[in-house]
Design an enzyme around this catalytic site. Structure first.
Site, PDB file in Angstrom:
ATOM      1  N   HIS A   1      36.461  51.736  39.398  1.00 51.47           N
ATOM      2  CA  HIS A   1      37.234  52.743  40.145  1.00 51.47           C
ATOM      3  C   HIS A   1      36.294  53.443  41.102  1.00 51.47           C
ATOM      4  O   HIS A   1      35.225  53.922  40.696  1.00 51.47           O
ATOM      5  CB  HIS A   1      37.846  53.757  39.174  1.00 51.47           C
ATOM      6  CG  HIS A   1      38.338  55.008  39.832  1.00 51.47           C
ATOM      7  ND1 HIS A   1      39.194  54.998  40.921  1.00 51.47           N
ATOM      8  CD2 HIS A   1      38.093  56.319  39.566  1.00 51.47           C
ATOM      9  CE1 HIS A   1      39.455  56.241  41.281  1.00 51.47           C
ATOM     10  NE2 HIS A   1      38.796  57.058  40.482  1.00 51.47           N
TER      11      HIS A   1
ATOM     12  N   HIS B   1      43.149  59.261  46.859  1.00 52.61           N
ATOM     13  CA  HIS B   1      42.222  59.257  45.721  1.00 52.61           C
ATOM     14  C   HIS B   1      41.171  58.160  45.835  1.00 52.61           C
ATOM     15  O   HIS B   1      39.986  58.454  45.912  1.00 52.61           O
ATOM     16  CB  HIS B   1      43.033  59.097  44.430  1.00 52.61           C
ATOM     17  CG  HIS B   1      42.237  59.237  43.178  1.00 52.61           C
ATOM     18  ND1 HIS B   1      42.802  59.618  41.976  1.00 52.61           N
ATOM     19  CD2 HIS B   1      40.924  59.018  42.896  1.00 52.61           C
ATOM     20  CE1 HIS B   1      41.866  59.659  41.031  1.00 52.61           C
ATOM     21  NE2 HIS B   1      40.726  59.280  41.571  1.00 52.61           N
TER      22      HIS B   1
ATOM     23  N   TYR C   1      38.339  27.239  44.671  1.00 51.21           N
ATOM     24  CA  TYR C   1      37.149  27.600  45.456  1.00 51.21           C
ATOM     25  C   TYR C   1      35.911  27.723  44.558  1.00 51.21           C
ATOM     26  O   TYR C   1      35.989  28.186  43.426  1.00 51.21           O
ATOM     27  CB  TYR C   1      37.383  28.934  46.161  1.00 51.21           C
ATOM     28  CG  TYR C   1      36.227  29.375  47.020  1.00 51.21           C
ATOM     29  CD1 TYR C   1      35.999  28.800  48.262  1.00 51.21           C
ATOM     30  CD2 TYR C   1      35.355  30.370  46.570  1.00 51.21           C
ATOM     31  CE1 TYR C   1      34.933  29.205  49.052  1.00 51.21           C
ATOM     32  CE2 TYR C   1      34.294  30.773  47.361  1.00 51.21           C
ATOM     33  CZ  TYR C   1      34.073  30.189  48.594  1.00 51.21           C
ATOM     34  OH  TYR C   1      33.020  30.589  49.359  1.00 51.21           O
TER      35      TYR C   1
ATOM     36  N   TYR D   1      43.000  37.010  54.879  1.00 48.71           N
ATOM     37  CA  TYR D   1      43.433  36.122  53.793  1.00 48.71           C
ATOM     38  C   TYR D   1      42.834  36.466  52.435  1.00 48.71           C
ATOM     39  O   TYR D   1      43.326  36.017  51.391  1.00 48.71           O
ATOM     40  CB  TYR D   1      43.144  34.661  54.141  1.00 48.71           C
ATOM     41  CG  TYR D   1      41.686  34.296  54.268  1.00 48.71           C
ATOM     42  CD1 TYR D   1      40.901  34.080  53.142  1.00 48.71           C
ATOM     43  CD2 TYR D   1      41.109  34.108  55.524  1.00 48.71           C
ATOM     44  CE1 TYR D   1      39.569  33.715  53.258  1.00 48.71           C
ATOM     45  CE2 TYR D   1      39.782  33.737  55.648  1.00 48.71           C
ATOM     46  CZ  TYR D   1      39.018  33.542  54.516  1.00 48.71           C
ATOM     47  OH  TYR D   1      37.693  33.188  54.630  1.00 48.71           O
TER      48      TYR D   1
ATOM     49  N   GLU E   1      38.739  59.824  33.633  1.00 48.98           N
ATOM     50  CA  GLU E   1      39.717  58.816  34.013  1.00 48.98           C
ATOM     51  C   GLU E   1      39.929  57.776  32.909  1.00 48.98           C
ATOM     52  O   GLU E   1      40.434  56.680  33.157  1.00 48.98           O
ATOM     53  CB  GLU E   1      39.271  58.098  35.297  1.00 48.98           C
ATOM     54  CG  GLU E   1      39.231  58.971  36.521  1.00 48.98           C
ATOM     55  CD  GLU E   1      40.615  59.369  37.027  1.00 48.98           C
ATOM     56  OE1 GLU E   1      41.605  59.183  36.275  1.00 48.98           O
ATOM     57  OE2 GLU E   1      40.701  59.863  38.157  1.00 48.98           O
TER      58      GLU E   1
ATOM     59  N   HIS F   1      35.865  55.858  45.040  1.00 44.67           N
ATOM     60  CA  HIS F   1      36.458  56.742  46.041  1.00 44.67           C
ATOM     61  C   HIS F   1      36.050  56.264  47.432  1.00 44.67           C
ATOM     62  O   HIS F   1      35.735  57.067  48.312  1.00 44.67           O
ATOM     63  CB  HIS F   1      35.991  58.185  45.821  1.00 44.67           C
ATOM     64  CG  HIS F   1      36.512  58.807  44.571  1.00 44.67           C
ATOM     65  ND1 HIS F   1      36.186  60.091  44.187  1.00 44.67           N
ATOM     66  CD2 HIS F   1      37.343  58.343  43.602  1.00 44.67           C
ATOM     67  CE1 HIS F   1      36.781  60.374  43.034  1.00 44.67           C
ATOM     68  NE2 HIS F   1      37.487  59.320  42.664  1.00 44.67           N
TER      69      HIS F   1
END
Length: 243
Positions: free
Chosen positions: A121, A183, A238, A142, A103, A123
């Site tokens: 990334h 994916h 925050y 939110y 990837e 799955h």
């Protein structure tokens, strides 16, 4: 033409005609060694937290003009400090003997199109399920604001292809995370910790929406764009003040 394009891509990522890694090796710098240890820990965390299974998913972090990335097909618990795998921003392998993740085009696209310092990334099950049902994750919570708004779903494309990378970039416009249809997920951040936190938040929101929408005869209440914008303003300040 397809064969030529694949050959050009493999060459760009430091692979020979037979797919064998031909890294342009150099010495690993101290900052890269430290970043690699954090990358391996983050990759292992994706397994421990159930976001990936086996060798699925991948993690990368940028150190200067070098992208450290998990190698292809190697279990995370088998990675060692000597397995540092890195490419330059053009995709040419500059560190390690292991072939980078398949990837890699997707990771490089994120670094080329955003200010990302790290990419995760996965799955993840609930997020992947949502990617098969809707064009974007509804505004169920939110924390969508922390990802830039409603999280879009990138249209399906075969893994490891330029098409997938292009679809992902379109879905990421104005966002720090997206779903990949059938994916998984992609999130990025200034640091590995931030990229991972966004991955975890995205999976949690997907699980929340699936849970709420599964109640017979009831439709989940969703936030309006104005309500989300108000939260986005609050999130900017925050955390603890920096002295």
């Amino acid at each position: 033409m397809a064969e030529q394009r694949r050959d050009e891509r493999d060459g760009r990522y430091g692979r020979g005609a037979q797919g064998v890694s031909e890294p342009r090796r150099r010495k690993v710098h101290a900052e890269e060694a430290s970043a690699w240890r954090e990358l391996v820990a983050t990759a292992r965390r994706t397994v421990a937290d159930g976001l990936v299974v086996g060798t699925s998913g991948n993690v990368s972090v940028r150190v200067g003009d070098t992208v450290l990335v998990t190698p292809s097909g190697v279990p995370y618990d088998a990675l060692t400090p000597d397995d540092v795998t890195g490419v330059d921003l053009a995709g040419r392998q500059v560190l390690g003997a292991l072939v980078p993740t398949s990837e890699l085009p997707m990771h490089l696209a994120v670094y080329g199109g955003t200010d990302a310092g790290a990419v995760v990334h996965t799955h993840a099950v609930h997020a992947t399920a949502v990617s098969t049902l809707v064009p974007e994750l509804p505004l169920i919570h939110y924390m969508s604001a922390a990802l830039g708004g409603a999280v879009r779903v990138a249209p399906y494309a075969t893994y490891g292809t330029d098409e997938l990378a292009e679809n992902m970039l379109l879905a990421l416009a104005g966002r720090s995370g997206c779903l990949l249809q059938n994916h998984g997920t992609v999130t990025y951040g200034a640091t590995l910790a931030q990229a991972y936190d966004r991955t975890a938040q995205l999976e949690w929101m997907c699980r929340l929406w699936l849970t709420a929408s599964s109640v017979p005869g009831r439709t989940p209440a969703l936030l309006s764009p104005d309500q989300l914008a108000q939260v986005a303003d609050r999130l900017r300040g925050y955390g603890q003040p920096r002295g």
